[in-house]
Design a protein around this motif. Sequence first.
Motif, PDB file in Angstrom:
ATOM      1  N   GLY A 117       3.176  -2.852 -10.645  1.00  0.00           N
ATOM      2  CA  GLY A 117       3.288  -1.854 -11.698  1.00  0.00           C
ATOM      3  C   GLY A 117       2.914  -0.468 -11.223  1.00  0.00           C
ATOM      4  O   GLY A 117       3.051  -0.143 -10.041  1.00  0.00           O
ATOM      5  N   GLU A 118       2.427   0.375 -12.156  1.00  0.00           N
ATOM      6  CA  GLU A 118       2.048   1.746 -11.829  1.00  0.00           C
ATOM      7  C   GLU A 118       0.953   1.747 -10.779  1.00  0.00           C
ATOM      8  O   GLU A 118       0.028   0.927 -10.810  1.00  0.00           O
ATOM      9  N   VAL A 119       1.036   2.690  -9.845  1.00  0.00           N
ATOM     10  CA  VAL A 119       0.165   2.668  -8.678  1.00  0.00           C
ATOM     11  C   VAL A 119      -1.315   2.727  -9.056  1.00  0.00           C
ATOM     12  O   VAL A 119      -2.137   2.020  -8.458  1.00  0.00           O
ATOM     13  N   ASP A 120      -1.706   3.520 -10.053  1.00  0.00           N
ATOM     14  CA  ASP A 120      -3.120   3.626 -10.448  1.00  0.00           C
ATOM     15  C   ASP A 120      -3.671   2.289 -10.923  1.00  0.00           C
ATOM     16  O   ASP A 120      -4.797   1.907 -10.582  1.00  0.00           O
ATOM     17  N   ASN A 121      -2.883   1.564 -11.718  1.00  0.00           N
ATOM     18  CA  ASN A 121      -3.332   0.270 -12.243  1.00  0.00           C
ATOM     19  C   ASN A 121      -3.485  -0.762 -11.138  1.00  0.00           C
ATOM     20  O   ASN A 121      -4.427  -1.560 -11.129  1.00  0.00           O
ATOM     21  N   VAL A 122      -2.553  -0.750 -10.178  1.00  0.00           N
ATOM     22  CA  VAL A 122      -2.603  -1.728  -9.084  1.00  0.00           C
ATOM     23  C   VAL A 122      -3.787  -1.442  -8.171  1.00  0.00           C
ATOM     24  O   VAL A 122      -4.508  -2.360  -7.758  1.00  0.00           O
ATOM     25  N   LEU A 129       7.541   2.422  -2.791  1.00  0.00           N
ATOM     26  CA  LEU A 129       6.734   1.280  -3.221  1.00  0.00           C
ATOM     27  C   LEU A 129       5.566   1.095  -2.273  1.00  0.00           C
ATOM     28  O   LEU A 129       5.748   0.932  -1.059  1.00  0.00           O
ATOM     29  N   GLY A 130       4.349   1.130  -2.805  1.00  0.00           N
ATOM     30  CA  GLY A 130       3.158   0.847  -2.012  1.00  0.00           C
ATOM     31  C   GLY A 130       2.872  -0.646  -2.024  1.00  0.00           C
ATOM     32  O   GLY A 130       2.994  -1.302  -3.058  1.00  0.00           O
ATOM     33  N   ILE A 131       2.512  -1.188  -0.872  1.00  0.00           N
ATOM     34  CA  ILE A 131       2.162  -2.608  -0.756  1.00  0.00           C
ATOM     35  C   ILE A 131       0.725  -2.661  -0.252  1.00  0.00           C
ATOM     36  O   ILE A 131       0.429  -2.205   0.856  1.00  0.00           O
ATOM     37  N   ILE A 132      -0.188  -3.180  -1.075  1.00  0.00           N
ATOM     38  CA  ILE A 132      -1.611  -3.164  -0.712  1.00  0.00           C
ATOM     39  C   ILE A 132      -2.189  -4.572  -0.779  1.00  0.00           C
ATOM     40  O   ILE A 132      -1.624  -5.484  -1.389  1.00  0.00           O
ATOM     41  N   GLY A 133      -3.333  -4.724  -0.141  1.00  0.00           N
ATOM     42  CA  GLY A 133      -4.013  -6.017  -0.084  1.00  0.00           C
ATOM     43  C   GLY A 133      -4.951  -6.030   1.104  1.00  0.00           C
ATOM     44  O   GLY A 133      -4.865  -5.190   2.006  1.00  0.00           O
ATOM     45  N   LYS A 134      -5.860  -6.997   1.143  1.00  0.00           N
ATOM     46  CA  LYS A 134      -6.813  -7.110   2.234  1.00  0.00           C
ATOM     47  C   LYS A 134      -6.102  -7.520   3.520  1.00  0.00           C
ATOM     48  O   LYS A 134      -4.974  -7.995   3.504  1.00  0.00           O
ATOM     49  N   ILE A 147       3.708  11.803   5.931  1.00  0.00           N
ATOM     50  CA  ILE A 147       3.701  11.566   4.483  1.00  0.00           C
ATOM     51  C   ILE A 147       4.610  12.573   3.781  1.00  0.00           C
ATOM     52  O   ILE A 147       5.356  12.233   2.855  1.00  0.00           O
ATOM     53  N   GLY A 148       4.578  13.826   4.249  1.00  0.00           N
ATOM     54  CA  GLY A 148       5.486  14.831   3.682  1.00  0.00           C
ATOM     55  C   GLY A 148       6.939  14.459   3.892  1.00  0.00           C
ATOM     56  O   GLY A 148       7.780  14.645   2.993  1.00  0.00           O
ATOM     57  N   LYS A 149       7.249  13.922   5.074  1.00  0.00           N
ATOM     58  CA  LYS A 149       8.632  13.508   5.362  1.00  0.00           C
ATOM     59  C   LYS A 149       9.056  12.362   4.454  1.00  0.00           C
ATOM     60  O   LYS A 149      10.190  12.337   3.951  1.00  0.00           O
ATOM     61  N   MET A 150       8.152  11.409   4.220  1.00  0.00           N
ATOM     62  CA  MET A 150       8.482  10.282   3.344  1.00  0.00           C
ATOM     63  C   MET A 150       8.715  10.762   1.908  1.00  0.00           C
ATOM     64  O   MET A 150       9.587  10.244   1.209  1.00  0.00           O
ATOM     65  N   GLN A 151       7.931  11.744   1.481  1.00  0.00           N
ATOM     66  CA  GLN A 151       8.157  12.313   0.147  1.00  0.00           C
ATOM     67  C   GLN A 151       9.515  13.006   0.072  1.00  0.00           C
ATOM     68  O   GLN A 151      10.233  12.881  -0.917  1.00  0.00           O
ATOM     69  N   LEU A 154       1.539   9.163  -2.447  1.00  0.00           N
ATOM     70  CA  LEU A 154       2.929   8.971  -2.041  1.00  0.00           C
ATOM     71  C   LEU A 154       3.725   8.092  -2.993  1.00  0.00           C
ATOM     72  O   LEU A 154       4.919   8.307  -3.206  1.00  0.00           O
ATOM     73  N   CYS A 155       3.067   7.083  -3.569  1.00  0.00           N
ATOM     74  CA  CYS A 155       3.786   6.040  -4.306  1.00  0.00           C
ATOM     75  C   CYS A 155       3.688   6.228  -5.825  1.00  0.00           C
ATOM     76  O   CYS A 155       2.694   6.747  -6.332  1.00  0.00           O
ATOM     77  N   ILE A 156       4.720   5.766  -6.503  1.00  0.00           N
ATOM     78  CA  ILE A 156       4.711   5.721  -7.965  1.00  0.00           C
ATOM     79  C   ILE A 156       4.419   4.300  -8.433  1.00  0.00           C
ATOM     80  O   ILE A 156       3.679   4.069  -9.370  1.00  0.00           O
ATOM     81  N   LYS A 157       4.996   3.335  -7.714  1.00  0.00           N
ATOM     82  CA  LYS A 157       4.777   1.920  -8.015  1.00  0.00           C
ATOM     83  C   LYS A 157       4.076   1.249  -6.848  1.00  0.00           C
ATOM     84  O   LYS A 157       4.134   1.740  -5.713  1.00  0.00           O
TER      85      LYS A 157
END
Length: 423
Positions: A250-255, A76-81, A207-211, A234-237
């Motif tokens: 939701g899906e990483v591209d949309n977010v 899960l990716g968590i993004i924001g300013k 990043i490879g290890k996390m995958q 790396l993330c799907i959601k």
Amino acid sequence: MSIILKAENISKQYRLGTVGTGSLQHDLNRWWHQLRGKEDPYLKVGGVNDRSTKATEDYVWALRDINFEVKQGEVLGIIGKNGAGKSTLLKILSRVTAPTTGSIKTKGRIASLLEVGTGFHGELTGRENIFMNGAVLGMSRAEIKAKLDEIIAFSGCEKYIDTPVKRYSSGMTVRLGFAVAAHLEPEILVVDEVLAVGDAEFQKKAIGKMQDLSTGEGRTVLFVSHNMASIKNLCIKAILIRNGTLVKEGEVDNVIENYLENNQKVQDFISLSQLEDRKGNGEVKLSSVSVFGESRNKFPKSGNPINFEFIFENPRDYSSKDIVVEFRIDDNIGQRILWNSSKMSNLNSNIPLKSLRVSMEECILNRGNYFVTTHIRVNGNVTDWIQNAFSFNVEAGLFYQTGVEVPVNQSKILANFQYKFND
């Protein structure tokens, strides 16, 4: 897949400028309400977590009513300013701090890498810290010993493993911290932006290890980063946090698209005079830029004209014969798309350079947000170099006369190919 982590109505309130409520009266008031089984009276007050506005209240909600769930094996990716509340959320998930309201339900152990040196004792050696961290995660000495060589090798700190970590650089500390967190078999790995401290080689390895953890071992990863390319790879959601509230999930591209659309404000005039994060001797500098389409009141569109108008500070009146202006266009996740230089033109004037218009009759960029890095040299010397100096937006246009739009995730560049059937 079963749900391994669930956040329900997570909120976190702070009092600005002080620890606790800031006064004995407030503490007693809270205690008295708790004793009678009543709600905390200070839950009804507090401003929105917007760091760009002036505080008008004593309390602020760093997070407010956050709800999401993560399945086993998901990343899960968590993004924001900056200041949106991402790190506060991770500290709550990692049990570093408690939420003001709400609850976190998890299955299994959580390993966290929230900031440089988290969980390390400076006086202990790297080796001793590995054993201490493993013990905190509930592992036996034998389990840790079985992983020890692998952890040390991954960290790349073999030479200094028996040296106290207070003598490590920030990059070395991150390397060892990530190696410990990733190899001591947590069910949930929580990683904040700290990987940015490491070098490019280590970031790629991490990043490879996390995958591998998520796809190969079925472990769950929560990943915070401002690098949209890393999030996307790396993330799907993903979830997007803005001013302490969850605004998109939701899906990483949309977010990511939602984040960029709201975070990057496209302007037809962009002042660069106040930018301090620039390199060069300053003899010739960019003061402003305008980006527009066929006219100044129109945005650039795919297939239509696009214009960049650069305005310079040139107090010594250098001419275009002496100056080289270069710029690079990157997409919204930092991938390089186009580069161009005034060396490719026939500029050769003795007139002092005050402004320069660079145009493309048919914009070959697909719709989306783009970032421009600028580079100016005078007689071979760098005078002004600005990474991501400004951004601009390209709208969808009829590049192809057929009216067909190319999906942005398939191509950033548009080109006309000739199709012909052989007889």
